[in-house]
Design an enzyme around this catalytic site. Structure first.
Site, mmCIF file in Angstrom:
data_model
loop_
_atom_site.group_PDB
_atom_site.id
_atom_site.type_symbol
_atom_site.label_atom_id
_atom_site.label_comp_id
_atom_site.label_asym_id
_atom_site.label_seq_id
_atom_site.Cartn_x
_atom_site.Cartn_y
_atom_site.Cartn_z
ATOM 1 N N THR A 160 83.681 53.638 2.254
ATOM 2 C CA THR A 160 84.637 53.212 3.261
ATOM 3 C C THR A 160 85.083 51.777 3.001
ATOM 4 O O THR A 160 84.349 51.001 2.414
ATOM 5 C CB THR A 160 83.946 53.318 4.630
ATOM 6 N N THR B 208 80.158 51.152 7.890
ATOM 7 C CA THR B 208 80.141 51.987 6.694
ATOM 8 C C THR B 208 78.733 52.533 6.497
ATOM 9 O O THR B 208 77.762 51.836 6.759
ATOM 10 C CB THR B 208 80.597 51.205 5.438
ATOM 11 N N GLY B 209 78.644 53.769 6.081
ATOM 12 C CA GLY B 209 77.337 54.397 5.920
ATOM 13 C C GLY B 209 77.443 55.864 6.276
ATOM 14 O O GLY B 209 78.548 56.383 6.427
ATOM 15 N N ARG C 213 85.308 67.945 7.962
ATOM 16 C CA ARG C 213 84.269 67.029 8.466
ATOM 17 C C ARG C 213 84.886 65.655 8.785
ATOM 18 O O ARG C 213 85.604 65.085 7.992
ATOM 19 C CB ARG C 213 83.182 66.882 7.420
ATOM 20 N N GLY D 295 78.093 58.568 8.261
ATOM 21 C CA GLY D 295 78.809 58.536 9.524
ATOM 22 C C GLY D 295 78.163 59.298 10.659
ATOM 23 O O GLY D 295 78.270 58.905 11.827
ATOM 24 N N GLY E 201 83.764 61.738 9.877
ATOM 25 C CA GLY E 201 82.641 60.821 10.017
ATOM 26 C C GLY E 201 82.870 59.878 11.185
ATOM 27 O O GLY E 201 83.623 60.187 12.118
ATOM 28 N N ASP E 202 82.240 58.736 11.118
ATOM 29 C CA ASP E 202 82.340 57.758 12.207
ATOM 30 C C ASP E 202 83.633 56.963 12.171
ATOM 31 O O ASP E 202 84.080 56.450 13.204
ATOM 32 C CB ASP E 202 81.158 56.775 12.128
HETATM 33 N N1 ASP Z 1 81.132 56.154 7.162
HETATM 34 C C1 ASP Z 1 81.840 56.983 6.252
HETATM 35 C C2 ASP Z 1 81.749 58.412 6.708
HETATM 36 O O1 ASP Z 1 80.670 58.846 7.061
HETATM 37 C C3 ASP Z 1 81.366 56.898 4.844
HETATM 38 C C4 ASP Z 1 81.218 55.507 4.293
HETATM 39 O O2 ASP Z 1 81.044 54.567 5.023
HETATM 40 O O3 ASP Z 1 81.288 55.328 3.094
HETATM 41 O O4 ASP Z 1 82.732 59.083 6.665
#
Ligand code: ASP
Length: 290
Positions: A159, A209-210, A187, A212, A189-190
């Site tokens: 992200t 980021t992470g 799908r 999600g 994410g967050d």
């Molecule tokens: N947070 C993002 C998601 O889960 C992925 C990412 O942060 O790289 O879609």
């Protein structure tokens, strides 16, 4: 103009140890300079965070925008969100295909519709009606940034995000992503979930980021503001507390944040996070690992 300003960027919390991120760090440094100059000359946080994220999307250096990776079907579904802390207006898109700049689409949702989150085909049609630039041939346009990790099947994430405080005391946040590699079609994410991956109000602006799913379950971004609001926390402990909650659920990742008083934070509990911070006091930092 002599008010305080601050700008923090991230390019994802999934860097692979041992890999060289010099190109991303150079890019982040250039953006920090440009964004810092804009804030110093009086530009609004909202415009600066959108521009920063659009440039990261366009660069192909991160797993967002041009650097996006496909989902399990081989389709490129992207998510983005933007929030204006001054008004708490917000706009987001999810599972969006064929639009060049997902963050521009998110801002379009915020400014040209009465809605906050629009996904899939509906978002695409609105973007077309608004005249946003499209991707003619996804196979040609998208250049997933890290083929190597795709081959070994690592849970690569990528992200991009920006948060800023402008000289008027207003804060904004913007986040854009292709999500996680080989994700299930549809799908989300967050990132496009306001309060989970993206948040801005009169106390702080946050971009996450992470993984999600964990950030959604922790309502992580808005939790930083809640810790300030109800617990009187300073920014950094508030971010740490929210990230610890993500960790308790089993999640990994990072967050960038600015507060109304000009504090900045970029914390992660993963192996690293491509990040850059700058402010009106002259602070200027770019890093990937600890
Ligand atoms: N947070 C993002 C998601 O889960 C992925 C990412 O942060 O790289 O879609």
């Amino acid at each position: 103009m002599a008010g305080k300003w601050a700008l923090v960027l991230h390019g994802g919390a999934g860097p692979i140890f041992g890999q060289d991120y010099a190109a991303q760090e150079k890019h982040l440094a250039g953006l920090l300079k440009e964004g810092g100059q804009r804030l110093a000359s009086g530009d609004a946080a909202l415009d600066v965070v959108e521009a920063m994220v659009a440039a990261m999307e366009d660069s192909g250096l991160y797993l967002a925008g041009r650097g996006a990776a496909p989902n399990l079907n081989g389709d490129y579904e992207l998510d983005a969100a933007i929030m204006d802390g001054r008004t708490r207006n917000a706009g987001a898109v999810g599972a969006l295909q064929g639009v060049l700049s997902p963050i521009a689409a998110a801002r379009m949702v915020m400014e040209r519709t009465p809605n906050v989150l629009i996904v899939g085909e509906g978002a695409r049609r609105l973007a077309d009606a608004a005249g946003l630039a499209t991707v003619d041939d996804p196979e040609v346009y998208y250049k997933p940034i890290d083929e190597r990790t795709r081959q070994v099947g690592a849970p690569e994430m990528g992200t991009v995000g920006a948060v800023a405080l402008d000289q008027y005391g207003d804060m904004s946040a913007a986040t854009s992503t292709a999500g996680i590699m080989n994700k299930t079609p549809g799908r989300l994410g967050d990132t496009p979930v306001i309060g989970a991956g993206t948040w801005a109000d009169e106390r702080c602006a946050i971009s996450c980021t992470g993984l999600g799913e964990y950030f959604i379950r922790a309502n992580a971004a808005a939790d930083v503001s809640a810790r300030i609001r109800y617990g009187g926390a300073r920014l950094e402990p508030a971010v740490q507390g929210a990230l610890d909650d993500v960790k308790r659920l089993g999640g990994e990742g990072g967050m960038i944040a600015v507060s109304a008083s000009g504090e900045m934070s970029a914390l992660f509990n993963s192996g690293g996070m491509k990040r850059g911070l700058t402010d009106s006091s002259g602070r200027f930092e770019v890093a990937t690992f600890l």
